[in-house]
Each structure stands twice: as structure tokens, then as C-alpha cells.
Enzyme design. Structure first.
Site: not given
Ligand code: C5P
Length: 224
Positions: A12, A34, A61-63, A65-66, A68-69, A114, A175, A184, A205
Site C-alpha cells: 500500500d 498485492k 485488488d481492484l474490488k 462493482h458495476d 455486468p458488462n 472487515t 497480525r 485492524q 504493514r
Molecule cells: O497493513 P495491513 O496488514 O493491515 O494490510 C491489509 C491489506 O488488506 C490492506 O491492503 C487492506 O486494504 C486490505 N484489506 C483489509 N480488509 C479487507 C479488505 C482488504 O485489510 N476487508
């Protein structure tokens, strides 16, 4: 799968040089990198090509959401970049998920972010718990032909039971023992997540912010 292959490192970062420095420092010690919206928007698709050109696997990781086409064409473009995994939101619905399923690339559905708790879910119209909602989205993704999901560590076991062994579960919110949780909240250690049934763990991180990212990654792989 080897322990190392399960570890996905979240880069990130905005700066290209910083991203590539981390890739070079971690090459051979982790399974995949990622790249998310921050790195992608700051650098464009070239950053994906550069990491792939180094022989590394990329989870873009672009997530998406739109409709279908539009969603399926976006996923097709991800495949042309050489990424190995990408994401779409399960909330895009069955037609969008079916349109996005494709053989070239592992497309995972994001279940419940999350960051959403029971109250946030209720505010957007879901009257079920995060775990029940995640299981429902996972079943939807599976029946639409997707190969797996992104889910919180606390939802792994229920999704594994509902969707079976042949279904990929990738989980962030990891973690290592003794590391800073940052923002988190609902976390598990790498070993706990894998024994709960995760195929891939995403760690950002605790690795990218360590004095030696390589040593931090190795310690995680050893713990698995
Ligand atoms: O630095 P950290 O370990 O918290 O990074 C977790 C990665 O996972 C980040 O890129 C965060 O955007 C991603 N992520 C997340 N929870 C989600 C979806 C993605 O922490 N539900």
C-alpha cells in the site's frame, strides 16, 4: 502449496520506486504481491506490468462493482496485465459475478468488508450478522462460478464449512504475534488463520513497515 506461497504482501504505497524496492527486498521470500487502488491509481497499469516482469505474482485488488458488462470488461483487462488474482464485490449480484468468472485469472469475491460491523451492515439494509452475510455472499460467489472469496479471519471456518475445500479463501486482518494491530480490529495470527482454513493470508504493514521486511516475511513463513 508451500508455506511461502500462502503469504501475500500488501504494497500500500503510491511511489513506484518504493513499491519496486519492496518487491526486490521480498523477492523469493513471499508468494505474491498485492497492489491495490492506491498503487494502481498513482502509477497506472504499468506498475502491474513492472512487478510481473520481475517474475512475481500479482494480486490486483481492484474490488470491481458495476453492471455486468462493465465489470467483466474491467476483469478482462486485468487478465491482459498478467495479474494472477483480482477481486470483485459479491454485492454486485449473481449476474455480475457470472460475467466476471473467467479462466485466465482467479477472480475472488469480496464478501463483507472487515470495516463493516453489525450496525454498519444494518444501516445498508442487511439484517444478518457479518458472518452469516459473508457465508451467503460466499455461496453466491461459488454458485456464480467464482473460485473463492476474500473474508475476515473470523469468517473462514463458516465459509469453509459452507463452500467446501475446493474454494479459495484469502484473508487480510492478519497480525503476527506481538505486532501492532494498527487500524485492524478483528485479527488472527498467520498460523491461526491458516489452521482455520485460509489458503492465502494478506499481510501489509507488519512486513512493509519492518526494519527488515525480508526477515519479517521469513518469520511469518516459518510460523506457518
Ligand atoms: O497493513 P495491513 O496488514 O493491515 O494490510 C491489509 C491489506 O488488506 C490492506 O491492503 C487492506 O486494504 C486490505 N484489506 C483489509 N480488509 C479487507 C479488505 C482488504 O485489510 N476487508
Amino acid at each position: 502449496m508451500q508455506a511461502r506461497d500462502r503469504l501475500v504482501v500488501a504494497l500500500d504505497r503510491s511511489e513506484r520506486d518504493e513499491i519496486l524496492r519492496l518487491v526486490d527486498a521480498l523477492s523469493g521470500s513471499v508468494g505474491m504481491f498485492k497492489l491495490g487502488l492506491q498503487a494502481f491509481i498513482a502509477n497506472g497499469p504499468g506498475i502491474v506490468r513492472e512487478v510481473v516482469a520481475r517474475g512475481e505474482k500479482v494480486f490486483l485488488d481492484l474490488k470491481v462493482h458495476d453492471i455486468p458488462n462493465t465489470a467483466s470488461h474491467a476483469v478482462d483487462e486485468v487478465a491482459t496485465l498478467g495479474a494472477s488474482i483480482t477481486t470483485v464485490h459479491a454485492g454486485g449480484g449473481p449476474a455480475m459475478l457470472r460475467a466476471c468468472a473467467q479462466p485466465e485469472l482467479v477472480v475472488l469475491a469480496v464478501t463483507v468488508l472487515t470495516s463493516l460491523d453489525e450496525h454498519e451492515l444494518a444501516a445498508i439494509g442487511f439484517d444478518t450478522s457479518p458472518v452469516a452475510t459473508a457465508v451467503r455472499f460466499a455461496q453466491l460467489a461459488k454458485s456464480a462460478g467464482l473460485r473463492g472469496v476474500v473474508a475476515s479471519p473470523l469468517e473462514i471456518e463458516a465459509i469453509r464449512i459452507a463452500c467446501g475445500d475446493d474454494f479459495i479463501i484469502l484473508t487480510p486482518g492478519i497480525r503476527p504475534e506481538g505486532s501492532d494491530r494498527g487500524d485492524q480490529r478483528r485479527t488472527m495470527t498467520p498460523a491461526e488463520a491458516v489452521s482455520a482454513g485460509a489458503d492465502y493470508i494478506v499481510v501489509g504493514r507488519p512486513i512493509t513497515g519492518a526494519a527488515s521486511p525480508r526477515d519479517a516475511a521469513r518469520a511469518i513463513v516459518d510460523s506457518l
